[in-house]
Write a protein that holds these residues in place. Structure first.
Motif, PDB file in Angstrom:
ATOM      1  N   ASN A  50      40.987  45.675  38.563  1.00 48.44           N
ATOM      2  CA  ASN A  50      42.404  45.861  38.330  1.00 48.44           C
ATOM      3  C   ASN A  50      43.052  44.480  38.339  1.00 48.44           C
ATOM      4  O   ASN A  50      43.039  43.791  39.360  1.00 48.44           O
ATOM      5  CB  ASN A  50      42.991  46.754  39.426  1.00 48.44           C
ATOM      6  CG  ASN A  50      44.473  46.980  39.288  1.00 48.44           C
ATOM      7  OD1 ASN A  50      45.174  46.286  38.561  1.00 48.44           O
ATOM      8  ND2 ASN A  50      44.964  47.964  40.018  1.00 48.44           N
ATOM      9  N   MET A  51      43.630  44.076  37.215  1.00 47.03           N
ATOM     10  CA  MET A  51      44.229  42.739  37.111  1.00 47.03           C
ATOM     11  C   MET A  51      45.268  42.465  38.187  1.00 47.03           C
ATOM     12  O   MET A  51      45.515  41.316  38.526  1.00 47.03           O
ATOM     13  CB  MET A  51      44.898  42.548  35.747  1.00 47.03           C
ATOM     14  CG  MET A  51      43.939  42.282  34.635  1.00 47.03           C
ATOM     15  SD  MET A  51      44.818  41.830  33.135  1.00 47.03           S
ATOM     16  CE  MET A  51      45.193  40.128  33.492  1.00 47.03           C
ATOM     17  N   HIS A  52      45.873  43.510  38.697  1.00 47.80           N
ATOM     18  CA  HIS A  52      46.922  43.350  39.697  1.00 47.80           C
ATOM     19  C   HIS A  52      46.497  43.924  41.050  1.00 47.80           C
ATOM     20  O   HIS A  52      47.310  44.049  41.957  1.00 47.80           O
ATOM     21  CB  HIS A  52      48.205  44.024  39.211  1.00 47.80           C
ATOM     22  CG  HIS A  52      48.590  43.575  37.840  1.00 47.80           C
ATOM     23  ND1 HIS A  52      49.081  42.316  37.580  1.00 47.80           N
ATOM     24  CD2 HIS A  52      48.509  44.198  36.639  1.00 47.80           C
ATOM     25  CE1 HIS A  52      49.302  42.194  36.284  1.00 47.80           C
ATOM     26  NE2 HIS A  52      48.969  43.308  35.696  1.00 47.80           N
ATOM     27  N   GLY A  53      45.211  44.250  41.162  1.00 50.65           N
ATOM     28  CA  GLY A  53      44.708  44.923  42.347  1.00 50.65           C
ATOM     29  C   GLY A  53      44.515  44.018  43.542  1.00 50.65           C
ATOM     30  O   GLY A  53      44.320  42.806  43.412  1.00 50.65           O
ATOM     31  N   SER A  54      44.534  44.647  44.707  1.00 51.67           N
ATOM     32  CA  SER A  54      44.379  43.888  45.949  1.00 51.67           C
ATOM     33  C   SER A  54      43.083  44.221  46.681  1.00 51.67           C
ATOM     34  O   SER A  54      42.863  43.738  47.791  1.00 51.67           O
ATOM     35  CB  SER A  54      45.575  44.142  46.870  1.00 51.67           C
ATOM     36  OG  SER A  54      45.662  45.522  47.172  1.00 51.67           O
ATOM     37  N   LEU A  55      42.214  45.034  46.052  1.00 50.23           N
ATOM     38  CA  LEU A  55      40.923  45.316  46.684  1.00 50.23           C
ATOM     39  C   LEU A  55      40.085  44.046  46.722  1.00 50.23           C
ATOM     40  O   LEU A  55      40.175  43.200  45.837  1.00 50.23           O
ATOM     41  CB  LEU A  55      40.173  46.403  45.916  1.00 50.23           C
ATOM     42  CG  LEU A  55      40.778  47.795  45.909  1.00 50.23           C
ATOM     43  CD1 LEU A  55      39.943  48.727  45.048  1.00 50.23           C
ATOM     44  CD2 LEU A  55      40.911  48.332  47.324  1.00 50.23           C
ATOM     45  N   GLU A  56      39.243  43.955  47.745  1.00 51.33           N
ATOM     46  CA  GLU A  56      38.377  42.790  47.837  1.00 51.33           C
ATOM     47  C   GLU A  56      37.292  42.855  46.770  1.00 51.33           C
ATOM     48  O   GLU A  56      36.685  43.897  46.538  1.00 51.33           O
ATOM     49  CB  GLU A  56      37.732  42.700  49.221  1.00 51.33           C
ATOM     50  CG  GLU A  56      36.887  41.444  49.358  1.00 51.33           C
ATOM     51  CD  GLU A  56      36.268  41.294  50.728  1.00 51.33           C
ATOM     52  OE1 GLU A  56      36.791  40.492  51.511  1.00 51.33           O
ATOM     53  OE2 GLU A  56      35.276  41.988  50.997  1.00 51.33           O
ATOM     54  N   ALA A  57      37.055  41.743  46.139  1.00 54.10           N
ATOM     55  CA  ALA A  57      35.980  41.592  45.163  1.00 54.10           C
ATOM     56  C   ALA A  57      35.223  40.315  45.513  1.00 54.10           C
ATOM     57  O   ALA A  57      35.804  39.368  46.048  1.00 54.10           O
ATOM     58  CB  ALA A  57      36.553  41.505  43.747  1.00 54.10           C
ATOM     59  N   VAL A  58      33.944  40.299  45.226  1.00 50.49           N
ATOM     60  CA  VAL A  58      33.122  39.129  45.536  1.00 50.49           C
ATOM     61  C   VAL A  58      32.567  38.576  44.231  1.00 50.49           C
ATOM     62  O   VAL A  58      31.922  39.285  43.459  1.00 50.49           O
ATOM     63  CB  VAL A  58      31.970  39.496  46.502  1.00 50.49           C
ATOM     64  CG1 VAL A  58      31.125  38.271  46.802  1.00 50.49           C
ATOM     65  CG2 VAL A  58      32.523  40.105  47.785  1.00 50.49           C
ATOM     66  N   ASP A  59      32.839  37.314  43.981  1.00 51.16           N
ATOM     67  CA  ASP A  59      32.336  36.652  42.779  1.00 51.16           C
ATOM     68  C   ASP A  59      30.834  36.387  42.945  1.00 51.16           C
ATOM     69  O   ASP A  59      30.291  36.486  44.047  1.00 51.16           O
ATOM     70  CB  ASP A  59      33.102  35.348  42.555  1.00 51.16           C
ATOM     71  CG  ASP A  59      33.088  34.878  41.105  1.00 51.16           C
ATOM     72  OD1 ASP A  59      32.264  35.372  40.306  1.00 51.16           O
ATOM     73  OD2 ASP A  59      33.913  34.009  40.758  1.00 51.16           O
ATOM     74  N   PHE A  60      30.180  36.038  41.873  1.00 49.61           N
ATOM     75  CA  PHE A  60      28.734  35.802  41.909  1.00 49.61           C
ATOM     76  C   PHE A  60      28.353  34.656  42.847  1.00 49.61           C
ATOM     77  O   PHE A  60      27.235  34.628  43.356  1.00 49.61           O
ATOM     78  CB  PHE A  60      28.199  35.523  40.498  1.00 49.61           C
ATOM     79  CG  PHE A  60      28.201  36.727  39.605  1.00 49.61           C
ATOM     80  CD1 PHE A  60      27.235  37.709  39.726  1.00 49.61           C
ATOM     81  CD2 PHE A  60      29.192  36.890  38.644  1.00 49.61           C
ATOM     82  CE1 PHE A  60      27.241  38.827  38.914  1.00 49.61           C
ATOM     83  CE2 PHE A  60      29.205  38.002  37.824  1.00 49.61           C
ATOM     84  CZ  PHE A  60      28.230  38.978  37.953  1.00 49.61           C
ATOM     85  N   ASP A  61      29.258  33.729  43.071  1.00 53.53           N
ATOM     86  CA  ASP A  61      28.953  32.616  43.975  1.00 53.53           C
ATOM     87  C   ASP A  61      29.168  32.972  45.443  1.00 53.53           C
ATOM     88  O   ASP A  61      29.007  32.144  46.328  1.00 53.53           O
ATOM     89  CB  ASP A  61      29.770  31.372  43.616  1.00 53.53           C
ATOM     90  CG  ASP A  61      31.265  31.551  43.818  1.00 53.53           C
ATOM     91  OD1 ASP A  61      31.716  32.654  44.190  1.00 53.53           O
ATOM     92  OD2 ASP A  61      31.997  30.567  43.589  1.00 53.53           O
ATOM     93  N   GLY A  62      29.535  34.243  45.706  1.00 47.43           N
ATOM     94  CA  GLY A  62      29.687  34.721  47.069  1.00 47.43           C
ATOM     95  C   GLY A  62      31.094  34.638  47.621  1.00 47.43           C
ATOM     96  O   GLY A  62      31.353  35.106  48.731  1.00 47.43           O
ATOM     97  N   GLU A  63      32.026  34.040  46.894  1.00 46.60           N
ATOM     98  CA  GLU A  63      33.397  33.916  47.394  1.00 46.60           C
ATOM     99  C   GLU A  63      34.128  35.248  47.255  1.00 46.60           C
ATOM    100  O   GLU A  63      34.171  35.837  46.167  1.00 46.60           O
ATOM    101  CB  GLU A  63      34.151  32.822  46.639  1.00 46.60           C
ATOM    102  CG  GLU A  63      35.496  32.542  47.276  1.00 46.60           C
ATOM    103  CD  GLU A  63      36.158  31.295  46.738  1.00 46.60           C
ATOM    104  OE1 GLU A  63      37.397  31.239  46.810  1.00 46.60           O
ATOM    105  OE2 GLU A  63      35.450  30.385  46.265  1.00 46.60           O
ATOM    106  N   ALA A  64      34.693  35.717  48.355  1.00 42.62           N
ATOM    107  CA  ALA A  64      35.441  36.973  48.384  1.00 42.62           C
ATOM    108  C   ALA A  64      36.929  36.688  48.190  1.00 42.62           C
ATOM    109  O   ALA A  64      37.449  35.704  48.710  1.00 42.62           O
ATOM    110  CB  ALA A  64      35.219  37.692  49.708  1.00 42.62           C
ATOM    111  N   MET A  65      37.578  37.567  47.431  1.00 48.07           N
ATOM    112  CA  MET A  65      39.010  37.435  47.166  1.00 48.07           C
ATOM    113  C   MET A  65      39.537  38.761  46.639  1.00 48.07           C
ATOM    114  O   MET A  65      38.765  39.670  46.364  1.00 48.07           O
ATOM    115  CB  MET A  65      39.271  36.320  46.156  1.00 48.07           C
ATOM    116  CG  MET A  65      38.641  36.587  44.782  1.00 48.07           C
ATOM    117  SD  MET A  65      38.482  35.112  43.781  1.00 48.07           S
ATOM    118  CE  MET A  65      37.068  34.339  44.548  1.00 48.07           C
TER     119      MET A  65
END
Length: 108
Positions: free
Chosen positions: A12-27
């Protein structure tokens, strides 16, 4: 084709759920979308089955589809990615033109 041959993850472009990029950084999703430089929907990123360690999604994407394509273009893009055309000599524009020509020849 998407349901059978791809693993789809929606953000979701405006979402606030946590997502983890392939490099391991969570945001939050919205921050990941910004990090990947997505400006609008739909934007579709295609990745290999195995992504190298330490890279972001933007760096790991083998193909990025910015925007909506018409049905034939999307179908051909999905097949070109499945055939790993991004590693071949024939770029997508040439592949797509060839597929359109071949389908027209079959129709005639």
């Amino acid at each position: 084709l998407l349901e059978e041959d791809y693993y789809v993850v929606r953000l979701n472009m405006h979402g606030s759920l946590e997502a983890v990029d392939f490099d391991g950084e969570a945001m939050e999703e919205r921050d990941l979308v910004r990090r990947w430089r997505n400006m609008f929907t739909p934007t579709i990123h295609f990745f290999r089955d195995e992504v190298p360690d330490g890279v972001t999604g933007a760096e790991a994407a083998v193909v990025t589809m910015p925007g909506a394509f018409e049905v034939e273009t999307m179908f051909n893009l999905l097949n070109w990615v499945l055939e790993e055309g991004y590693d071949g000599e024939e770029d997508f524009q040439r592949y797509h033109a060839r597929m359109l020509n071949e389908s027209r020849e079959v129709e005639n």
